[in-house]
Enzyme design. Structure first.
Site, short mmCIF file in Angstrom:
data_model
loop_
_atom_site.label_atom_id
_atom_site.label_comp_id
_atom_site.label_asym_id
_atom_site.label_seq_id
_atom_site.Cartn_x
_atom_site.Cartn_y
_atom_site.Cartn_z
N ILE A 233 0.83 -1.22 0.00
CA ILE A 233 0.00 0.00 0.00
C ILE A 233 0.86 1.27 0.00
CG2 ILE A 233 -2.10 -0.99 1.02
CD1 ILE A 233 -1.12 0.31 3.73
N ALA B 261 -2.65 -3.47 7.59
CA ALA B 261 -1.88 -2.91 8.70
C ALA B 261 -0.95 -3.99 9.24
CB ALA B 261 -2.80 -2.45 9.83
N THR C 218 -8.86 0.87 15.28
CA THR C 218 -9.01 0.06 16.49
C THR C 218 -9.36 0.92 17.71
OG1 THR C 218 -7.74 -1.30 18.04
CG2 THR C 218 -6.48 0.25 16.74
N ASP C 219 -9.98 0.28 18.69
CA ASP C 219 -10.27 0.99 19.95
C ASP C 219 -8.99 1.28 20.74
OD1 ASP C 219 -9.69 -1.62 20.75
OD2 ASP C 219 -11.55 -1.91 21.88
N GLU C 220 -7.88 0.63 20.36
CA GLU C 220 -6.64 0.81 21.13
C GLU C 220 -6.08 2.23 21.03
OE1 GLU C 220 -3.70 -2.20 20.91
OE2 GLU C 220 -5.16 -3.79 20.62
N TYR D 7 2.21 -0.26 18.00
CA TYR D 7 1.06 -0.60 17.13
C TYR D 7 -0.04 0.46 17.25
CZ TYR D 7 -3.47 -2.49 15.89
OH TYR D 7 -4.73 -2.63 15.38
N LYS E 221 -1.52 3.34 14.57
CA LYS E 221 -2.93 3.37 14.15
C LYS E 221 -3.54 4.74 14.48
CE LYS E 221 -5.22 0.60 12.56
NZ LYS E 221 -5.45 0.20 11.14
P1 NAD Z 1 -3.91 -9.09 10.01
O1 NAD Z 1 -2.52 -8.86 10.53
O2 NAD Z 1 -4.54 -10.42 10.14
O3 NAD Z 1 -3.93 -8.73 8.43
C1 NAD Z 1 -3.28 -7.63 7.90
C2 NAD Z 1 -3.23 -7.79 6.37
O4 NAD Z 1 -2.58 -6.62 5.82
C3 NAD Z 1 -2.41 -9.00 5.91
O5 NAD Z 1 -3.10 -9.67 4.88
C4 NAD Z 1 -1.12 -8.39 5.39
O6 NAD Z 1 -0.50 -9.15 4.36
C5 NAD Z 1 -1.60 -7.05 4.89
N1 NAD Z 1 -0.53 -6.04 4.84
C6 NAD Z 1 0.34 -5.73 5.85
N2 NAD Z 1 1.18 -4.76 5.44
C7 NAD Z 1 0.81 -4.45 4.15
C8 NAD Z 1 1.30 -3.50 3.20
N3 NAD Z 1 2.34 -2.69 3.46
N4 NAD Z 1 0.68 -3.44 2.00
C9 NAD Z 1 -0.35 -4.26 1.69
N5 NAD Z 1 -0.84 -5.17 2.57
C10 NAD Z 1 -0.27 -5.25 3.78
O7 NAD Z 1 -4.78 -7.95 10.66
P2 NAD Z 1 -6.30 -7.96 11.16
O8 NAD Z 1 -6.34 -8.44 12.54
O9 NAD Z 1 -7.12 -8.60 10.13
O10 NAD Z 1 -6.60 -6.40 11.19
C11 NAD Z 1 -7.08 -5.73 10.03
C12 NAD Z 1 -7.34 -4.28 10.36
O11 NAD Z 1 -8.30 -4.16 11.38
C13 NAD Z 1 -6.10 -3.52 10.87
O12 NAD Z 1 -6.11 -2.22 10.31
C14 NAD Z 1 -6.29 -3.49 12.36
O13 NAD Z 1 -5.65 -2.37 12.92
C15 NAD Z 1 -7.80 -3.38 12.45
N6 NAD Z 1 -8.39 -3.91 13.70
C16 NAD Z 1 -8.09 -5.16 14.13
C17 NAD Z 1 -8.72 -5.68 15.26
C18 NAD Z 1 -8.44 -7.09 15.75
O14 NAD Z 1 -9.01 -7.49 16.74
N7 NAD Z 1 -7.62 -7.87 15.08
C19 NAD Z 1 -9.62 -4.87 15.96
C20 NAD Z 1 -9.89 -3.59 15.50
C21 NAD Z 1 -9.28 -3.13 14.37
O1 TDX Z 2 -0.71 -15.74 24.40
C1 TDX Z 2 -1.30 -14.73 24.76
N1 TDX Z 2 -1.74 -14.63 26.06
C2 TDX Z 2 -2.42 -13.56 26.53
O2 TDX Z 2 -2.79 -13.54 27.72
C3 TDX Z 2 -1.58 -13.63 23.86
C4 TDX Z 2 -1.11 -13.68 22.43
C5 TDX Z 2 -2.29 -12.55 24.37
N2 TDX Z 2 -2.68 -12.50 25.66
C6 TDX Z 2 -3.50 -11.35 26.14
C7 TDX Z 2 -3.01 -9.98 25.75
C8 TDX Z 2 -4.31 -9.21 25.62
O3 TDX Z 2 -4.74 -8.74 26.87
O4 TDX Z 2 -4.78 -11.50 25.49
C9 TDX Z 2 -5.33 -10.23 25.12
C10 TDX Z 2 -5.55 -10.19 23.62
O5 TDX Z 2 -4.29 -10.20 22.99
P1 TDX Z 2 -4.11 -10.05 21.40
O6 TDX Z 2 -4.85 -11.13 20.71
O7 TDX Z 2 -2.66 -9.90 21.12
O8 TDX Z 2 -4.94 -8.72 21.10
P2 TDX Z 2 -4.80 -7.18 21.59
O9 TDX Z 2 -3.41 -6.86 21.98
O10 TDX Z 2 -5.90 -6.93 22.55
O11 TDX Z 2 -5.08 -6.43 20.18
C11 TDX Z 2 -6.10 -6.94 19.29
O12 TDX Z 2 -7.27 -6.16 19.36
C12 TDX Z 2 -7.22 -4.85 18.89
C13 TDX Z 2 -5.59 -6.95 17.86
O13 TDX Z 2 -4.41 -7.72 17.77
C14 TDX Z 2 -5.36 -5.57 17.34
O14 TDX Z 2 -4.99 -5.58 15.96
C15 TDX Z 2 -6.63 -4.77 17.49
O15 TDX Z 2 -6.39 -3.44 17.14
#
Ligand code: NAD
Ligand code: TDX
Length: 342
Positions: free
Chosen positions: A60, A81, A122-124, A158, A162
């Protein structure tokens, strides 16, 4: 909207969104732009690649490529991301590249070609909240959950990148009239989530004969939402959202980490205490909680998958039946965590 670009559409939440649009909006053509980093996986969308879903492998932050794609689309839905807090503590540099520079390049292209932009965040970005038991209103009073008015206060590389990307979007709306909206969602769970993340890590640990690993005492609270509900919320905002507005997405799914580990163990037929306490995360956010009334009341969205126990059971089933999807990476992921005593 006939043609959309979904950045990060081969990752966890992005690929679930691509499936959602494919299944529910047959008139829409989707171009997935994804770098296929360690977190991206072509297999996540392989079954629907064809006339209506196309995959472009690229960065991107590559302005030439992004401009070429943006010239021929109605909207960009921006999921791409670097997304894992623990990785950002180990090496923040790809987070700055993708989350800040990548978003900047997309915004410039959307501005140039007057493309509708939706930024997935994200809410973070709001930092963390006290535990409910330490609040006078026990989490239900004013200011005890995140709203779009909560001041930004990110904790990790992170979440700070964001937050930076959100602020870029806001500036592009105000300074250049970009047709953009932002959403900040809570913790997602469901199929295709990378096994570095909390819930899939513990499920695949149990499936691999490894004890689940809980950071610290496990009192930290996350507000869980099924990824399908995140998808329907983003689509609602794309269609009905007011330009320049920020919408918080959440499904009232607060649980502490210890409870989640115990639920997983129980659902997988193990003893509830068959897990290990490991080193805590540096700067570990205590509690997230979303007030999603604005999205529900102004745009009429409601979450559907609010039974967390049932959603967890379905997610466990998916990882059990799709061992080929995660097995090859398991050893490396656990080796990374072992190095940090986690
Ligand atoms: P993920 O890490 O599973 O996926 C990220 C994707 O982005 C991957 O497919 C990766 O290949 C691609 N990517 C990374 N860098 C890139 C680049 N430079 N150019 C093009 N593609 C690239 O992430 P996710 O958990 O699916 O999160 C997706 C989005 O949602 C993020 O923006 C994250 O901040 C947001 N989000 C995630 C959560 C959560 O709980 N996981 C919650 C709220 C918001
Ligand atoms: O092995 C583990 N043990 C554990 O206790 C891992 C991997 C995590 N944790 C804890 C850390 C957090 O309190 O669990 C909670 C969730 O951890 P993650 O899955 O790493 O998520 P978090 O850090 O909360 O962030 C996620 O939600 C917001 C996503 O990864 C982010 O992309 C999103 O923005």
């Amino acid at each position: 909207m006939k043609k959309i670009i979904v950045t990060g559409g081969a990752g966890f939440i992005g690929s679930n969104f691509v499936h959602y649009v494919y299944n529910n909006h047959p008139g829409v053509h989707i171009t997935v732009l994804d770098k296929l980093t360690y977190a991206g996986n072509k297999a996540n969308i392989e079954a629907i690649l064809g006339d209506r879903v196309e995959l472009v492998v690229g960065d991107i932050a590559d302005a030439e490529l992004v401009n070429k794609l943006a010239a021929d689309t109605d909207a960009i839905v921006h999921y791409a991301a670097e997304s894992h807090n623990d990785n950002s503590l180990n090496d923040p540099s790809p987070f700055v590249h993708t989350n800040i520079m990548g978003t900047f390049v997309l915004l410039e292209a959307a501005r140039k070609y007057n493309v509708r932009f939706h930024h997935v965040s994200t809410d973070e970005v709001y930092g963390d909240l006290p535990l409910r038991e330490d609040l006078p209103g026990h989490g239900e009073g004013e200011g005890e959950k995140f709203t779009a008015e909560t001041p930004y206060n990110p904790s990790s590389p992170y979440s700070s990148t964001k937050a930076g990307s959100d602020l870029l979007v806001r500036a592009w709306v105000r300074s250049f009239g970009l047709q953009a909206t932002i959403s900040n969602c809570s913790n997602n769970y469901g199929p295709y989530q990378h096994i570095e993340k909390f819930i899939p890590r513990q499920i695949t640990n149990v499936l691999s004969g490894i004890r689940p690993k809980l950071y610290g005492a496990g009192k930290n609270v996350r507000d869980w939402i099924h990824t399908n509900d995140h998808s329907s919320a983003v689509w609602t905002i794309l269609e009905k959202g007011v330009i320049g507005e920020t919408y918080l997405i959440g499904a009232d799914g607060e649980e502490d980490n210890k409870t989640v580990v115990e639920m997983i163990l129980e659902a997988m037929g193990q003893s509830k205490d068959a897990y290990d306490h490991v080193n805590d995360r540096a700067g570990h956010d205590l509690r997230y909680a979303i007030d999603s009334r604005k999205l529900r009341e102004e745009l009429g969205w409601t979450p559907e998958f609010t039974d967390f126990k049932a959603g967890l059971a379905e997610t466990i089933k998916w990882y059990t039946e799709n061992e080929n999807w995660w097995k090859a990476e398991k050893e490396d992921v656990e080796a990374f965590y072992a190095k940090q005593g986690q």
